[in-house]
Design an enzyme around this catalytic site. Structure first.
Site, PDB file in Angstrom:
ATOM      1  N   SER A   1       0.826  -1.196   0.000  1.00 14.75           N
ATOM      2  CA  SER A   1       0.000   0.000   0.000  1.00 14.75           C
ATOM      3  C   SER A   1       0.875   1.266   0.000  1.00 14.75           C
ATOM      4  CB  SER A   1      -0.947  -0.046   1.207  1.00 14.75           C
ATOM      5  OG  SER A   1      -1.930   0.953   1.120  1.00 14.75           O
TER       6      SER A   1
ATOM      7  N   ASP B   1      -9.394  -3.979  -5.807  1.00  9.71           N
ATOM      8  CA  ASP B   1      -8.867  -3.097  -4.761  1.00  9.71           C
ATOM      9  C   ASP B   1      -9.669  -1.798  -4.739  1.00  9.71           C
ATOM     10  OD1 ASP B   1      -7.328  -1.421  -3.086  1.00  9.71           O
ATOM     11  OD2 ASP B   1      -5.461  -2.366  -3.721  1.00  9.71           O
TER      12      ASP B   1
ATOM     13  N   HIS C   1      -7.823  -4.987  -1.394  1.00 10.63           N
ATOM     14  CA  HIS C   1      -6.637  -4.321  -0.848  1.00 10.63           C
ATOM     15  C   HIS C   1      -6.098  -5.134   0.320  1.00 10.63           C
ATOM     16  CE1 HIS C   1      -3.996  -0.843  -0.563  1.00 10.63           C
ATOM     17  NE2 HIS C   1      -4.123  -0.897   0.746  1.00 10.63           N
TER      18      HIS C   1
END
Length: 265
Positions: free
Chosen positions: A112, A166, A198
């Site tokens: 991320s 995501d 995600h």
């Protein structure tokens, strides 16, 4: 956070966590996959805490500010904060190199926001590193930074993972990031997972371990083999099975600095 001594092993995987997480949380998830690879050491620094405006000024760990979510292909970051975080990562790398580790034995990876910082750090580092692993990340710098990417940095191979569902860092951000690397003449292998959101899953970490082993052993203690042979995992497998039932959609030669797109369920 100082890196572990280079005397403990030749290679280093530097893992950068996502916002609101810690290095120790990442260690618990990532380290078990490398337990059988003693030649690669692991380092899990933790980001400082800071209030994040888009989360109502909640104080969380973050490498730099978050302008809003979801992150898209056109999201604009506050680049001063990004560059400050990059300097921090570069200091870790420099200390590791000073301790005796070759830059080509250092792998910078992250999830991320940590993935965004990983690729930014690789792009602006003056030497070629062993590789970069981006998980559900994005490019946090504008295209104007392309001219600031050193020639040696462009030789660092990149392995990029992204879930097609995501909702926090959109799939388009990953695709755009890989395309940006291609424009720089870099080799980027992009792995798309249709059912993944995600998150970080076992298969991604397993493939990262294989990739790290491959890149690490491509450079022996005696000499690095020809760069044309240092292919990221599965680049040469056009039209062949990667795992049972899974085939490479598109894969192009690493020596031509083009991306490979591999679709996994």
């Amino acid at each position: 956070m100082a890196p572990p001594s280079a005397a403990e092993g030749r290679g280093l995987v530097l893992w950068l966590h996502g916002s609101a997480e810690t290095g120790e949380q990442s260690r618990a998830q990532v380290a078990p996959y490398f337990s059988a690879v003693p030649e690669l050491r692991l380092s899990f620094p933790t980001a400082p805490t800071t209030p994040i405006a888009c989360y109502g000024d909640e104080v969380i760990t973050a490498w730099f500010g978050i302008p809003g979510v979801p992150i898209t292909a056109t999201t604009v970051r506050e680049e001063k904060g990004v560059l400050k975080a990059v300097e921090h990562v570069h200091e870790i790398i420099k200390k590791e190199v000073a301790a005796g580790t070759s830059p080509t034995d250092i792998f910078v990876c992250g999830l991320s926001q940590g993935g965004a910082l990983a690729i930014a750090s690789v792009l602006l580092y003056p030497q070629t590193l062993g590789g970069c692993g981006v998980f559900s990340g994005s490019i946090p710098l504008s295209k104007s930074f392309a001219e600031k990417v050193p020639p040696e940095a462009r030789k660092t191979p990149v392995l990029w993972f992204h879930g097609m569902t995501d909702g926090l860092v959109l799939f388009e951000a990953g695709q755009s990031g890989c395309a940006f690397l291609q424009e720089l003449g870099m080799a980027c292998e992009f792995k798309a997972y249709p059912a993944l959101g995600h998150s970080l899953v076992d298969e991604e970490l397993h493939r990262l371990r294989l990739y790290g082993e491959h890149q690490h052993y491509a450079c022996s203690e005696h000499a690095c083999i020809d760069a044309d042979l240092q292919l990221p995992f599965a680049l040469h497998l056009v039209g062949h099975e990667v795992d049972k039932g899974h085939r490479v959609d598109t894969a192009l030669d690493y020596q031509h600095h083009q991306a490979a797109f591999v679709i996994y369920p």
